[in-house]
Design a protein around this motif. Structure first.
Motif, PDB file in Angstrom:
ATOM      1  N   GLY A  58       0.801  -1.215   0.000  1.00 17.22           N
ATOM      2  CA  GLY A  58       0.000   0.000   0.000  1.00 17.22           C
ATOM      3  C   GLY A  58       0.836   1.268   0.000  1.00 17.22           C
ATOM      4  N   ILE A  59       0.342   2.290  -0.725  1.00 16.43           N
ATOM      5  CA  ILE A  59       1.104   3.532  -0.839  1.00 16.43           C
ATOM      6  C   ILE A  59       0.844   4.483   0.326  1.00 16.43           C
ATOM      7  CG2 ILE A  59       1.187   3.418  -3.354  1.00 16.43           C
ATOM      8  CD1 ILE A  59      -1.051   5.512  -3.412  1.00 16.43           C
ATOM      9  N   LYS A  60      -0.263   4.298   1.030  1.00 15.35           N
ATOM     10  CA  LYS A  60      -0.607   5.208   2.121  1.00 15.35           C
ATOM     11  C   LYS A  60      -0.284   4.609   3.485  1.00 15.35           C
ATOM     12  CE  LYS A  60      -4.334   8.074   3.975  1.00 15.35           C
ATOM     13  NZ  LYS A  60      -5.750   8.507   3.839  1.00 15.35           N
ATOM     14  N   HIS A  61      -0.693   3.370   3.697  1.00 15.49           N
ATOM     15  CA  HIS A  61      -0.499   2.737   5.000  1.00 15.49           C
ATOM     16  C   HIS A  61       0.550   1.624   4.967  1.00 15.49           C
ATOM     17  CE1 HIS A  61      -3.919   4.885   6.670  1.00 15.49           C
ATOM     18  NE2 HIS A  61      -4.630   4.516   5.610  1.00 15.49           N
ATOM     19  N   GLY A  62       1.121   1.374   3.798  1.00 16.36           N
ATOM     20  CA  GLY A  62       2.134   0.330   3.694  1.00 16.36           C
ATOM     21  C   GLY A  62       1.569  -1.068   3.873  1.00 16.36           C
ATOM     22  N   THR A  63       0.294  -1.247   3.514  1.00 16.67           N
ATOM     23  CA  THR A  63      -0.357  -2.544   3.644  1.00 16.67           C
ATOM     24  C   THR A  63       0.398  -3.607   2.841  1.00 16.67           C
ATOM     25  OG1 THR A  63      -2.526  -1.498   3.871  1.00 16.67           O
ATOM     26  CG2 THR A  63      -2.505  -3.826   3.263  1.00 16.67           C
ATOM     27  N   ILE A  64       0.719  -4.715   3.497  1.00 17.82           N
ATOM     28  CA  ILE A  64       1.390  -5.825   2.817  1.00 17.82           C
ATOM     29  C   ILE A  64       0.312  -6.812   2.372  1.00 17.82           C
ATOM     30  CG2 ILE A  64       3.078  -7.677   3.016  1.00 17.82           C
ATOM     31  CD1 ILE A  64       4.257  -4.831   3.150  1.00 17.82           C
ATOM     32  N   PHE A 195      -7.562  -1.955  -4.602  1.00 18.77           N
ATOM     33  CA  PHE A 195      -6.209  -1.600  -5.035  1.00 18.77           C
ATOM     34  C   PHE A 195      -5.416  -0.986  -3.889  1.00 18.77           C
ATOM     35  CE2 PHE A 195      -8.428  -2.102  -8.935  1.00 18.77           C
ATOM     36  CZ  PHE A 195      -7.487  -2.342  -9.929  1.00 18.77           C
ATOM     37  N   THR A 196      -4.312  -1.623  -3.558  1.00 18.59           N
ATOM     38  CA  THR A 196      -3.444  -1.063  -2.518  1.00 18.59           C
ATOM     39  C   THR A 196      -2.792   0.228  -3.014  1.00 18.59           C
ATOM     40  OG1 THR A 196      -1.542  -2.365  -3.279  1.00 18.59           O
ATOM     41  CG2 THR A 196      -2.923  -3.331  -1.554  1.00 18.59           C
ATOM     42  N   SER A 197      -2.795   0.423  -4.314  1.00 16.47           N
ATOM     43  CA  SER A 197      -2.203   1.624  -4.927  1.00 16.47           C
ATOM     44  C   SER A 197      -3.167   2.815  -4.919  1.00 16.47           C
ATOM     45  CB  SER A 197      -1.779   1.314  -6.372  1.00 16.47           C
ATOM     46  OG  SER A 197      -2.846   0.703  -7.083  1.00 16.47           O
ATOM     47  N   ASN A 198      -4.391   2.601  -4.461  1.00 17.86           N
ATOM     48  CA  ASN A 198      -5.383   3.673  -4.369  1.00 17.86           C
ATOM     49  C   ASN A 198      -5.622   3.978  -2.886  1.00 17.86           C
ATOM     50  OD1 ASN A 198      -8.409   4.471  -3.943  1.00 17.86           O
ATOM     51  ND2 ASN A 198      -7.990   4.999  -6.078  1.00 17.86           N
ATOM     52  N   GLU A 199      -5.469   5.232  -2.493  1.00 18.81           N
ATOM     53  CA  GLU A 199      -5.560   5.601  -1.080  1.00 18.81           C
ATOM     54  C   GLU A 199      -6.910   5.242  -0.462  1.00 18.81           C
ATOM     55  OE1 GLU A 199      -4.403   9.540  -0.096  1.00 18.81           O
ATOM     56  OE2 GLU A 199      -2.430   9.380  -1.047  1.00 18.81           O
TER      57      GLU A 199
END
Length: 229
Positions: A58-64, A195-199
């Motif tokens: 994730g780009i905002k929370h670093g979700t793995i 999408f982990t790439s979407n905030e």
């Protein structure tokens, strides 16, 4: 007078016959409480990635992704076990690979082999997506091309997810050439739950509300599909 009586009698008989036919049709299509228990069915849940393969980040929370995939799959497993008598198996229940130290293709094939080994009735893979365009968002359910039962399962599960009134884009179902789908011999789908790439998506996928709704929706879809097979 006799003609009127005969006509009325015929009308009554036709009404009864037609009504009975609809009644029988309704009984035939109705899913009973016993059906919902799914005794004798085996469901394979596959949390994508694991071990050294972390998936998207994730780009905002670093979700793995691998961690969230596992959490979601465990939620679905618990939901299914509480509502049915089906046997629910996971390809992994910890942060590990199926075949550590092997290439990706062998790892994916090992997941398919577990379906065969356990005589599973369906296979459901859990993933979270990522894309260069950070505006991309929503949920997609994938199935193998030219496989009608897989497509049917995908549609039922996708509809059941959004019946939970989830506030995100419905990207529908899509025919995709993923190895875990095309190599499976049972109805198989792969769900991308955002999408982990979407905030906004990343925020949503980590929320308790979304995780509760998604597990219920996916379980509803699986139960719906299996109870009619």
């Amino acid at each position: 007078m006799n003609k009127k009586i005969i006509a009325s009698s015929v009308l009554i008989i036709l009404t009864i016959v037609i009504g009975y036919q609809f009644f029988e049709l309704d009984i035939f299509n109705r899913v009973t409480a016993e059906d919902l228990r799914l005794k004798g069915k085996t469901i394979m849940l596959d949390p994508g990635h694991g071990g050294t393969e972390q998936g998207a980040k994730g780009i905002k929370h670093g979700t793995i992704e691998k961690d969230l995939n596992l959490k979601v799959a465990k939620n679905i497993k618990k939901e299914l076990e509480e509502r049915t008598d089906a046997k629910v198996i996971m390809t992994r229940d910890t942060d590990t690979s199926i075949l550590s130290g092997t290439d990706l293709k062998k790892e994916l094939q090992a997941r398919v082999d577990l379906v065969k080994k356990n005589s599973a009735d369906i296979y459901v893979s859990i993933h979270h997506d990522a894309f260069q365009d950070t505006k991309a968002e929503g949920i997609t359910t994938h199935y193998a091309p030219s496989r009608s039962q897989d497509k049917k399962l995908a549609k039922i599960v996708q509809e059941a997810i959004f019946a939970q009134k989830i506030d995100t884009r419905n990207r529908g179902v899509r025919a995709s050439d993923y190895l875990v789908l095309k190599e499976n011999t049972v109805p198989a789908i792969l769900i991308e739950l955002g999408f982990t790439s979407n905030e906004n998506d990343e925020e949503r996928m980590n929320s308790e509300e979304f995780q509760d709704k998604s597990k219920k929706g996916i379980a509803d879809g699986i139960i719906n599909f299996l109870s009619r097979r």
